[in-house]
Design a protein around this motif. Sequence first.
Motif, PDB file in Angstrom:
ATOM      1  N   PHE A 183       0.835  -1.201   0.000  1.00 19.22           N
ATOM      2  CA  PHE A 183       0.000   0.000   0.000  1.00 19.22           C
ATOM      3  C   PHE A 183       0.871   1.254   0.000  1.00 19.22           C
ATOM      4  N   GLY A 184       1.913   1.280   0.819  1.00 18.81           N
ATOM      5  CA  GLY A 184       2.806   2.434   0.892  1.00 18.81           C
ATOM      6  C   GLY A 184       3.515   2.676  -0.418  1.00 18.81           C
ATOM      7  N   PHE A 185       3.975   1.606  -1.087  1.00 21.11           N
ATOM      8  CA  PHE A 185       4.644   1.754  -2.372  1.00 21.11           C
ATOM      9  C   PHE A 185       3.683   2.320  -3.422  1.00 21.11           C
ATOM     10  N   ILE A 186       2.459   1.790  -3.474  1.00 21.37           N
ATOM     11  CA  ILE A 186       1.474   2.279  -4.443  1.00 21.37           C
ATOM     12  C   ILE A 186       1.118   3.736  -4.154  1.00 21.37           C
ATOM     13  N   ALA A 187       0.967   4.081  -2.887  1.00 18.03           N
ATOM     14  CA  ALA A 187       0.652   5.468  -2.523  1.00 18.03           C
ATOM     15  C   ALA A 187       1.792   6.408  -2.902  1.00 18.03           C
ATOM     16  N   ALA A 188       3.027   6.001  -2.654  1.00 18.57           N
ATOM     17  CA  ALA A 188       4.178   6.835  -3.013  1.00 18.57           C
ATOM     18  C   ALA A 188       4.255   7.007  -4.533  1.00 18.57           C
ATOM     19  N   LEU A 189       4.025   5.936  -5.273  1.00 18.24           N
ATOM     20  CA  LEU A 189       4.028   6.010  -6.734  1.00 18.24           C
ATOM     21  C   LEU A 189       2.917   6.939  -7.228  1.00 18.24           C
ATOM     22  N   ALA A 190       1.727   6.834  -6.650  1.00 17.42           N
ATOM     23  CA  ALA A 190       0.617   7.704  -7.046  1.00 17.42           C
ATOM     24  C   ALA A 190       0.938   9.169  -6.769  1.00 17.42           C
ATOM     25  N   HIS A 191       1.559   9.447  -5.632  1.00 15.87           N
ATOM     26  CA  HIS A 191       1.927  10.824  -5.309  1.00 15.87           C
ATOM     27  C   HIS A 191       2.994  11.350  -6.269  1.00 15.87           C
ATOM     28  N   LEU A 192       3.958  10.512  -6.601  1.00 15.58           N
ATOM     29  CA  LEU A 192       4.994  10.919  -7.547  1.00 15.58           C
ATOM     30  C   LEU A 192       4.383  11.219  -8.913  1.00 15.58           C
ATOM     31  N   LEU A 193       3.506  10.351  -9.395  1.00 13.83           N
ATOM     32  CA  LEU A 193       2.864  10.576 -10.690  1.00 13.83           C
ATOM     33  C   LEU A 193       1.987  11.824 -10.664  1.00 13.83           C
ATOM     34  N   ALA A 194       1.289  12.060  -9.568  1.00 10.00           N
ATOM     35  CA  ALA A 194       0.469  13.275  -9.457  1.00 10.00           C
ATOM     36  C   ALA A 194       1.352  14.516  -9.496  1.00 10.00           C
ATOM     37  N   TYR A 195       2.498  14.457  -8.864  1.00 12.32           N
ATOM     38  CA  TYR A 195       3.425  15.593  -8.887  1.00 12.32           C
ATOM     39  C   TYR A 195       3.972  15.823 -10.294  1.00 12.32           C
ATOM     40  N   ILE A 196       4.333  14.746 -10.969  1.00 20.47           N
ATOM     41  CA  ILE A 196       4.911  14.866 -12.304  1.00 20.47           C
ATOM     42  C   ILE A 196       3.887  15.389 -13.317  1.00 20.47           C
ATOM     43  N   TYR A 197       2.657  14.897 -13.258  1.00 23.97           N
ATOM     44  CA  TYR A 197       1.677  15.194 -14.286  1.00 23.97           C
ATOM     45  C   TYR A 197       0.708  16.321 -13.925  1.00 23.97           C
ATOM     46  N   THR A 198       0.929  17.023 -12.810  1.00 22.32           N
ATOM     47  CA  THR A 198       0.071  18.141 -12.442  1.00 22.32           C
ATOM     48  C   THR A 198       0.856  19.436 -12.623  1.00 22.32           C
ATOM     49  N   PRO A 199       0.523  20.211 -13.669  1.00 24.76           N
ATOM     50  CA  PRO A 199       1.347  21.375 -14.000  1.00 24.76           C
ATOM     51  C   PRO A 199       1.325  22.475 -12.929  1.00 24.76           C
ATOM     52  N   TRP A 200       0.246  22.650 -12.173  1.00 22.62           N
ATOM     53  CA  TRP A 200       0.206  23.756 -11.217  1.00 22.62           C
ATOM     54  C   TRP A 200       1.011  23.490  -9.953  1.00 22.62           C
ATOM     55  N   LEU A 201       1.552  22.299  -9.805  1.00 22.75           N
ATOM     56  CA  LEU A 201       2.412  22.016  -8.646  1.00 22.75           C
ATOM     57  C   LEU A 201       3.871  22.372  -8.930  1.00 22.75           C
ATOM     58  N   HIS A 202       4.205  22.683 -10.162  1.00 23.17           N
ATOM     59  CA  HIS A 202       5.603  22.970 -10.528  1.00 23.17           C
ATOM     60  C   HIS A 202       5.937  24.409 -10.277  1.00 23.17           C
TER      61      HIS A 202
END
Length: 51
Positions: free
Chosen positions: A32-51
């Motif tokens: 669960f922790g690995f999947i959550a970390a991966l989801a957070h990383l992907l959300a950071y990468i693919y969300t332009p307003w977080l950059h």
Amino acid sequence: MEIDPNRVWPTGLTLAEAEELHRHVIEGTRLFGFIAALAHLLAYIYTPWLH
């Protein structure tokens, strides 16, 4: 009702059963922790307003 010395109170599991269950809980938590970390990383990468 007789008391079984191989069973642990309050679950009624043997020590081996309790250790096996604990191992599965830990593996599930790690997955669960690995999947959550991966989801957070992907959300950071693919969300332009977080950059």
